[in-house]
Enzyme design. Structure first.
Site, PDB file in Angstrom:
ATOM      1  N   CYS A  74       7.926  -6.066  -3.574  1.00 63.35           N
ATOM      2  CA  CYS A  74       8.006  -4.876  -4.227  1.00 63.35           C
ATOM      3  C   CYS A  74       9.604  -4.530  -4.772  1.00 63.35           C
ATOM      4  O   CYS A  74      10.276  -3.587  -4.999  1.00 63.35           O
ATOM      5  CB  CYS A  74       7.743  -3.917  -3.454  1.00 63.35           C
ATOM      6  SG  CYS A  74       6.176  -4.140  -2.433  1.00 63.35           S
ATOM      7  N   HIS A 131      11.572   3.218  -4.176  1.00 63.08           N
ATOM      8  CA  HIS A 131      10.375   2.370  -3.548  1.00 63.08           C
ATOM      9  C   HIS A 131       8.792   2.949  -3.922  1.00 63.08           C
ATOM     10  O   HIS A 131       8.883   3.995  -2.525  1.00 63.08           O
ATOM     11  CB  HIS A 131      10.275   1.151  -3.103  1.00 63.08           C
ATOM     12  CG  HIS A 131       8.806   0.471  -2.991  1.00 63.08           C
ATOM     13  ND1 HIS A 131       8.446   0.275  -4.087  1.00 63.08           N
ATOM     14  CD2 HIS A 131       7.905  -0.063  -1.977  1.00 63.08           C
ATOM     15  CE1 HIS A 131       6.683  -0.327  -4.007  1.00 63.08           C
ATOM     16  NE2 HIS A 131       6.677  -0.669  -2.600  1.00 63.08           N
ATOM     17  N   ASN A 164       0.708   2.568  -4.168  1.00 60.27           N
ATOM     18  CA  ASN A 164       2.011   0.895  -4.062  1.00 60.27           C
ATOM     19  C   ASN A 164       1.427   0.012  -5.451  1.00 60.27           C
ATOM     20  O   ASN A 164       1.028  -0.863  -5.157  1.00 60.27           O
ATOM     21  CB  ASN A 164       2.868   0.780  -2.883  1.00 60.27           C
ATOM     22  CG  ASN A 164       3.265  -0.291  -2.795  1.00 60.27           C
ATOM     23  OD1 ASN A 164       3.660  -0.485  -3.822  1.00 60.27           O
ATOM     24  ND2 ASN A 164       3.305  -1.178  -0.967  1.00 60.27           N
TER      25      ASN A 164
HETATM   26  N1  ACO Z   1      -9.047   4.103   7.515  1.00 56.04           N
HETATM   27  C1  ACO Z   1      -8.254   5.028   8.433  1.00 56.04           C
HETATM   28  N2  ACO Z   1      -8.727   3.935   9.676  1.00 56.04           N
HETATM   29  C2  ACO Z   1      -7.848   3.176   9.418  1.00 56.04           C
HETATM   30  C3  ACO Z   1      -7.306   3.229   8.024  1.00 56.04           C
HETATM   31  C4  ACO Z   1      -8.236   3.504   6.903  1.00 56.04           C
HETATM   32  N3  ACO Z   1      -7.736   2.796   5.796  1.00 56.04           N
HETATM   33  N4  ACO Z   1      -6.234   2.159   8.878  1.00 56.04           N
HETATM   34  C5  ACO Z   1      -5.898   1.719   9.694  1.00 56.04           C
HETATM   35  N5  ACO Z   1      -7.283   2.652  10.483  1.00 56.04           N
HETATM   36  C6  ACO Z   1      -6.937   3.441  11.980  1.00 56.04           C
HETATM   37  C7  ACO Z   1      -6.529   1.625  12.590  1.00 56.04           C
HETATM   38  O1  ACO Z   1      -7.148   0.174  12.537  1.00 56.04           O
HETATM   39  C8  ACO Z   1      -6.260   2.203  14.105  1.00 56.04           C
HETATM   40  O2  ACO Z   1      -6.848   2.518  14.482  1.00 56.04           O
HETATM   41  P1  ACO Z   1      -7.149   2.181  15.967  1.00 56.04           P
HETATM   42  O3  ACO Z   1      -5.958   2.894  16.434  1.00 56.04           O
HETATM   43  O4  ACO Z   1      -8.376   2.771  16.750  1.00 56.04           O
HETATM   44  O5  ACO Z   1      -6.400   0.746  16.113  1.00 56.04           O
HETATM   45  C9  ACO Z   1      -5.365   3.772  12.997  1.00 56.04           C
HETATM   46  O6  ACO Z   1      -6.162   4.346  12.105  1.00 56.04           O
HETATM   47  C10 ACO Z   1      -4.006   4.269  13.457  1.00 56.04           C
HETATM   48  O7  ACO Z   1      -3.553   2.444  12.430  1.00 56.04           O
HETATM   49  P2  ACO Z   1      -1.572   3.253  12.764  1.00 56.04           P
HETATM   50  O8  ACO Z   1      -1.825   1.516  11.942  1.00 56.04           O
HETATM   51  O9  ACO Z   1      -1.188   3.036  14.138  1.00 56.04           O
HETATM   52  O10 ACO Z   1      -1.331   3.614  11.549  1.00 56.04           O
HETATM   53  P3  ACO Z   1      -0.353   4.289  10.861  1.00 56.04           P
HETATM   54  O11 ACO Z   1      -0.158   5.660  10.947  1.00 56.04           O
HETATM   55  O12 ACO Z   1       1.440   3.408  11.546  1.00 56.04           O
HETATM   56  O13 ACO Z   1      -0.124   3.950   9.313  1.00 56.04           O
HETATM   57  C11 ACO Z   1       0.906   2.493   7.248  1.00 56.04           C
HETATM   58  C12 ACO Z   1      -1.038   2.903   8.684  1.00 56.04           C
HETATM   59  C13 ACO Z   1      -0.170   3.414   6.733  1.00 56.04           C
HETATM   60  C14 ACO Z   1      -0.179   1.127   7.396  1.00 56.04           C
HETATM   61  C15 ACO Z   1       1.715   2.939   7.855  1.00 56.04           C
HETATM   62  O14 ACO Z   1       2.177   2.038   8.508  1.00 56.04           O
HETATM   63  C16 ACO Z   1       2.780   2.051   7.028  1.00 56.04           C
HETATM   64  O15 ACO Z   1       2.783   2.874   5.742  1.00 56.04           O
HETATM   65  N6  ACO Z   1       3.236   0.968   6.757  1.00 56.04           N
HETATM   66  C17 ACO Z   1       4.012   0.569   5.972  1.00 56.04           C
HETATM   67  C18 ACO Z   1       3.446  -0.595   5.122  1.00 56.04           C
HETATM   68  C19 ACO Z   1       3.442   0.396   3.800  1.00 56.04           C
HETATM   69  O16 ACO Z   1       3.931   1.210   2.743  1.00 56.04           O
HETATM   70  N7  ACO Z   1       3.349  -1.487   2.645  1.00 56.04           N
HETATM   71  C20 ACO Z   1       3.386  -1.465   1.341  1.00 56.04           C
HETATM   72  C21 ACO Z   1       3.829  -2.729   0.893  1.00 56.04           C
HETATM   73  S1  ACO Z   1       5.702  -2.476   1.962  1.00 56.04           S
HETATM   74  C22 ACO Z   1       6.541  -2.160   0.777  1.00 56.04           C
HETATM   75  O17 ACO Z   1       5.719  -1.619   0.211  1.00 56.04           O
HETATM   76  C23 ACO Z   1       7.418  -1.156   0.968  1.00 56.04           C
END
Ligand code: ACO
Length: 322
Positions: A113, A249, A279
């Protein structure tokens, strides 16, 4: 002193729009969760017969047209991509052939990225050292091809697209400075754990998929992309007020908002496209740049700080006078 200036931008998004409602039909998710956690409403997905070079070509043609040059004026082509059409030749060589150019160097860079920032840095150095005078720099991805569409934790976040800029040698900036960083000890937090040399059978069977420790990636992305704002401003003895626009990004609106807050750049100066693009990895920054240039927000003479963060980890920035 020779500098490089952006003299044209272009971008391309595949036609197919996949909304959060569409994703509800294939994984256990919902629009409210996706929007509240990521800000994403929809993303574009390449057609089955559309490959990264096809996207790169469309974006490049628009950037070349906007720059008012001919393809034959280009003497350097760099494509940032994690999803090349083929193992080899590079996507840059494929693009070079499409553009009808022969001779000048064409190569890919891979920093996920942050790839567009790495590519801009390299092109800027080619121009500053006199090795090139007119460079095409592209970020292009079909990231949907390395996503497990049964994994709701990743598939809702990504999309496909391409963005491009033409850089030309100039007597004044242009690009004031570029800043790159990597830290390979975080290699397992965001990766596709197979490749050409390792478990290639999985690649062959189409099961080479992105894995991610979302929370860790989130924290690191915010820290790295806000700290690099200070690094970039300090290097140029500039203050926040000198920045007209920040283009981070486009991974997640919560990351973007947290970066703006920590870096003390007000939201009205931050360009955001993630809600419509998802993304798009190396394409995200040049896509957002082109959109804001074409809709008139970014004007000639303004200072734009572009920055990326990706797997590796890799991160980088460039401060650009348009
Ligand atoms: N729909 C519904 N529920 C979901 C989904 C979905 N698509 N995905 C995960 N969940 C659930 C999980 O299973 C979890 O359930 P549980 O509590 O029963 O286990 C719950 O939602 C909460 O999950 P978390 O991972 O705690 O959610 P969080 O608020 O941290 O958000 C996310 C997750 C969006 C991935 C966040 O951590 C994030 O944005 N991280 C950055 C990652 C990113 O942007 N990566 C892109 C590539 S990196 C880059 O380009 C910089």
């Amino acid at each position: 002193m020779i500098y490089s200036r952006i003299i044209g931008t272009g971008s391309y998004l595949p036609e197919k729009i996949v909304t959060n409602a569409d994703l509800e039909k294939i994984v256990d998710t919902n629009d409210e969760w996706i929007q509240s956690r990521s800000g994403i409403k929809e993303r574009r997905i390449a057609a089955d017969d559309q490959f990264t070079c096809d996207l790169a070509e469309q974006a490049s043609l628009k950037a070349i047209e906007a720059a008012g040059i001919k393809s034959s004026d280009l003497d350097l082509i760099i494509v940032a991509t994690t999803t090349p059409d083929q193992v080899f030749p590079s996507t840059a060589c494929l693009l070079q052939q499409r553009l009808g150019i022969a001779g000048p160097p064409a190569f890919d860079v891979q920093a996920v990225c942050a790839g567009f920032l790495f590519a801009i840095d390299v092109a800027d150095k080619f121009i500053k050292t006199g090795s090139a005078r007119c460079a095409l720099v592209v970020g292009a991805e079909t990231f949907s091809r390395i996503i497990d569409w049964t994994d709701r934790t990743t598939c809702v976040l990504f999309g496909d697209g391409a963005g491009a800029v033409v850089l030309r040698a100039a007597d004044e900036p242009g690009i004031y400075s570029t800043h790159l960083h990597s830290d390979g000890k975080y290699k397992d937090l965001l990766c596709v754990p197979v490749g050409v040399s390792r478990n290639f059978k999985q690649v062959n069977s189409g099961s080479a998929f992105t894995t991610m420790e979302g929370g860790e990636v989130f924290r690191w992305a915010v820290t790295a992309m806000s700290d690099i704002v200070d690094e970039t401003l300090d290097a140029n003895r500039m203050s926040r007020d000198d920045i007209d626009w920040l283009i981070p990004h486009q991974a997640n609106i919560r990351i973007i908002n947290a970066v703006g807050k920590r870096a003390k750049i007000p939201p009205e100066k931050v360009i955001v496209t993630v809600e419509r693009h998802g993304n798009t990895s190396a394409a995200s920054v040049p896509l957002a740049l082109d959109e804001a240039v074409r809709d008139g927000r970014i004007k000639p003479g303004q200072n734009v700080l572009i920055e990326g963060f990706g797997g590796g980890f890799t991160w980088g920035s460039a401060l650009v006078k348009m």
